[in-house]
Scaffold this motif. Structure first.
Motif, short mmCIF file in Angstrom:
data_model
loop_
_atom_site.label_atom_id
_atom_site.label_comp_id
_atom_site.label_asym_id
_atom_site.label_seq_id
_atom_site.Cartn_x
_atom_site.Cartn_y
_atom_site.Cartn_z
N GLU A 39 -8.34 11.60 -4.21
CA GLU A 39 -7.72 10.42 -3.12
C GLU A 39 -6.25 9.62 -3.10
OE1 GLU A 39 -9.80 6.50 -3.83
OE2 GLU A 39 -9.92 6.24 -1.59
N VAL A 40 -5.72 9.61 -4.53
CA VAL A 40 -4.61 8.80 -4.65
C VAL A 40 -3.13 9.84 -3.55
CG1 VAL A 40 -2.44 8.60 -6.16
CG2 VAL A 40 -4.97 8.30 -7.06
N ARG A 47 2.02 0.44 -3.96
CA ARG A 47 0.73 1.59 -5.11
C ARG A 47 0.53 2.48 -4.83
NH1 ARG A 47 -2.38 -3.15 -2.93
NH2 ARG A 47 -1.05 -4.97 -2.41
N GLY A 48 0.59 3.16 -6.14
CA GLY A 48 -0.01 4.42 -6.39
C GLY A 48 0.66 5.31 -6.52
N ASN A 53 1.08 -1.42 -0.21
CA ASN A 53 -0.33 0.00 0.50
C ASN A 53 1.08 1.32 -0.05
OD1 ASN A 53 -2.57 -0.87 -0.27
ND2 ASN A 53 -2.86 -1.56 2.10
N LEU A 82 -4.71 12.15 -0.40
CA LEU A 82 -5.01 12.50 0.19
C LEU A 82 -4.39 10.79 0.98
CD1 LEU A 82 -8.34 13.40 -0.08
CD2 LEU A 82 -5.76 14.37 0.65
N VAL A 83 -4.54 9.51 -0.15
CA VAL A 83 -4.47 8.14 0.52
C VAL A 83 -2.49 8.47 1.36
CG1 VAL A 83 -3.70 5.76 0.51
CG2 VAL A 83 -6.27 6.89 -0.06
N HIS A 84 -1.93 8.86 0.12
CA HIS A 84 -0.33 8.95 0.44
C HIS A 84 0.15 9.42 1.49
CE1 HIS A 84 0.25 4.99 -1.24
NE2 HIS A 84 -0.46 5.30 -2.71
#
Ligand SMILES: Nc1ncnc2c1ncn2[C@@H]1O[C@H](COP(=O)(O)OP(=O)(O)O)[C@@H](O)[C@H]1O
Ligand code: SF4
Ligand SMILES: [Mg+2]
Lengths: 314, 335
Positions: B118-119, B91-92, B88, B121-123
């Motif tokens: 979202e990419v 990825r991205g 995780n 924000l997630v990272h």
């Protein structure tokens, strides 16, 4: 969009009209002479019966009886009970809120149990927890509510002796009023919990296998966030329909449960009316219960475009 | 905006083997290297294991898949022992993916701008506002007209080509080192196909990301790639620069692929099976040449194990007879 709304509304009105005809016609096909019931004496005088019939408007042709009844209903006048010296509208105003309260508590309990258990069951697919949830919903679905109710009341009578039966009015205390409905609501909602749980398990699993979930994973979105942010909303869209159907089924369930738990709602009002061939009251109850049914379906239909952007667009 | 071009490889894979459950491996002994800013094409007919490789490189294979390799470096991250949390992180951010089906690759209930943001924000690469601004910038980069309007729309309001641009914008959001594109144009119209390939080409030039471009269409590969790997039944049968491989195919399977490319004089005939027969499980299990059952040049020698041998400094092939056969003019390479 406006067309969709108009179509749904039109359909609902049509069903309501058919329903009024049905509830009116149904009681007229039932055996038993209402005038006889009204007098409630053995071997009444025929002239006296004719006089009663005229008084109740039963001598007029059926369509004019129907029209005058419908006209009254549209003005909120459901007529008088044959067996109780009471206005049916007033009785409904007394009884309906009780049933509504029971239904609302039952739906909340049903969703509160059904949705989380279904989602957990899907996310933890194949684990013992999943097996327990699926087993539980299987049992809840296979045993009818009135049987569960009878067993619960019986066991309670011998053991805990909790005050399960009866109803505390809202005006006495809202909290004890809700508490007094908790046991019947829980039993009433069992089938709904089970259906919602099973169905949402299926839709969550189905959603989790979609391509866009793999896309989300390819972005590095962790599992918990994938379930909450991507899977849930898509999975719950079809659940709405099932909840609507279950809610409608729940209306039927209240009639039985109210009688078992001696709750003074519309269900017990209907049963009392049927037992005493009180046809205007039966008519009114059937119409109101049916109208609730139509209203629920309408709300579900109107909810769809709110939660699904694809429906909103088309 | 040009990212600094790193010197380490975008992808380095050695001796990759993939199987599903206890089945015969669907990918065996694959070595791949994608340099920064380079496009490596992987070509082969359906079922030869291309997507399995693509998913393995991002840790996206289903739980039933068994992956074994000597090396699996994504950017500078060794992923051989990686768990889900490690993946995780990668990825991205370090590597991302563009999929074959733009129609189903996007969440139907989420606005596309939010899906791109979202990419980041997630990272933790941006706050909400910055992520939104970057999403608009990315939409402009992938040439989506009216980005402000489009960002607020849902996928179903867009064409396939537009959605594929959105997916590419999403994949490029965090400036990854590696982009895996699995048949990114297969589901699109021919004119849109060319635009998407152009876009991928521009992206790697502007950002320095290496691209693993998977396709079953040699035309797509020839047009876009710096190097090409030809796969057959789970293994690499030929590798080289597209011009070289097209001009001098050294494996009968590649020769047949080349012969099937439509030219100005021969139109594309998609209905025509390129080579008679198909891959059977037994072909993947054999120690010798996996193509033997369909090869017109097969001899006894072909049943013994073979390796990729050098044809020219940047050109290798896995065929016992590549030195003696002249496949350049043979369009009827196979029976
Ligand atoms: N999830 C899976 N489970 C079992 N077998 C699979 C799975 N995915 C792919 N395969 C098999 O692996 C082989 C390679 O498939 P794939 O990597 O999709 O090839 P390609 O992308 O080249 O068409 C095929 O034989 C396919 O049937
Ligand atoms: S090794 Fe033999 S069977 Fe295999 S491709 Fe070469 S000639 Fe054909
Ligand atoms: Mg594939």
């Amino acid at each position: 969009m406006a067309k969709y709304l108009a179509k749904r509304l039109g359909a609902a009105l049509l069903v309501l009209f058919a329903l009024s005809l049905l509830s009116f016609g149904m009681v007229r096909l039932m055996p038993g002479d209402p005038a006889l019931q009204y007098l409630n004496i053995d071997n009444p005088d025929p002239t006296q019966l004719d006089q009663i019939r005229a008084e109740l408007g039963l001598d007029a042709p059926w369509y004019s009886q129907y029209l005058s009844w419908l006209g009254g209903v549209l003005h909120g006048d459901f007529g008088q009970s044959l067996t109780k010296s009471a206005d049916i509208g007033t009785m409904l105003a007394d009884r309906f809120p009780v049933s509504l309260q029971l239904a609302v508590v039952a739906v909340l309990v049903g969703l509160l149990i059904g949705l989380p258990s279904g989602v957990v069951s899907a996310v933890r697919q194949g684990t013992p927890l999943d097996a327990v949830i699926r087993g539980g919903s299987f049992v809840a679905l296979s045993v009818p509510a009135f049987a569960i109710a009878a067993v619960v009341i019986m066991i309670n009578a011998f053991t805990l002796k909790l005050p399960l039966i009866g109803y505390t009015p809202w005006s006495v205390s809202p909290i004890s009023s809700i508490l007094s409905l908790l046991a019947p609501a829980l039993i009433l909602s069992l089938a709904m919990s089970a259906v919602v749980s099973r169905y949402s398990r299926g839709t969550v699993l189905d959603t989790l296998s979609q391509d866009y979930i793999r896309t989300a994973r390819s972005k590095g979105v962790p599992t918990g966030r994938i379930v909450r942010g991507h899977a849930l909303r898509n999975a719950l869209i079809p659940v709405t329909t099932v909840v609507g159907i279950q809610l409608a089924a729940l209306i039927g369930g209240t009639v039985v449960i109210e009688n078992v738990f001696a709750i003074p709602g519309m269900g017990s009002m209907l049963i009392e009316a049927i037992n005493s061939s009180d046809y205007p009251t039966i008519q009114a109850c059937v119409l109101v219960l049916g109208a609730c049914f139509v209203l629920i379906n309408l709300v579900v239909d109107l909810l769809y475009p709110v939660i699904d952007p694809r429906v909103r667009a088309s | 905006m040009t990212a600094t071009i790193a010197t380490t490889d975008a992808l380095a894979v050695e001796d990759l083997t993939i199987s599903y459950g206890a089945g015969i491996p669907v990918v065996t002994g694959v070595d791949l290297r994608v340099g920064p800013g380079e496009i490596l094409g992987v070509i082969g007919e359906s079922g030869c294991g291309k997507s399995s490789i693509g998913f393995a490189v991002l840790g996206l294979l289903p739980a039933s898949a068994v992956v074994d390799a000597d090396r699996l470096d994504v950017g500078s991250h060794g992923m051989l022992e990686a768990d889900e949390a490690d993946w995780n992180q990668v990825r991205g951010r370090v590597a991302s993916m563009v999929f074959q089906e733009p129609m189903s690759a996007l969440n139907p209930c989420m606005r596309v701008g939010a899906q791109i943001a979202e990419v980041l924000l997630v990272h933790g690469l941006a706050d909400k506002q910055a992520a939104h601004a970057r999403a608009l910038e990315l939409l402009r980069m992938v040439q989506v007209p009216e980005p402000e309007l489009r960002a607020k729309q849902f996928p179903h309001q867009m064409s396939g080509g537009m959605r594929q641009r959105i997916v590419i914008a999403m994949a490029m959001a965090a400036n990854p080192r590696l982009l895996v594109a699995d048949e990114p144009t297969t589901a699109l119209d021919v004119t849109v196909q060319a635009q998407i390939l152009d876009l991928l080409d521009r992206m790697r030039r502007e950002t320095g990301a290496g691209v693993l471009l998977i396709s079953h269409d040699l035309g797509v590969i020839a047009q876009t790639c710096d190097r090409v790997v030809v796969m057959y039944a789970g293994e690499i049968v030929e590798e080289g620069e597209p011009a070289e491989v097209l001009a001098r195919p050294s494996h009968p399977y590649t020769a047949a692929l080349v012969a099937s490319i439509p030219t100005t004089t021969t139109p594309a005939r998609q209905d025509l099976p390129m080579i008679p027969g198909g891959v059977r499980d037994a072909d993947r299990a054999t120690a010798g040449c996996r193509f033997a059952a369909r090869c017109a040049f097969a001899t006894e020698r072909c049943a013994s194990p073979q390796a990729l041998v050098e044809i020219a400094p940047t050109h290798t092939a896995r065929c016992w007879r590549s030195a003696e056969l002249d496949l350049t003019t043979t369009t009827e390479a196979t029976a």
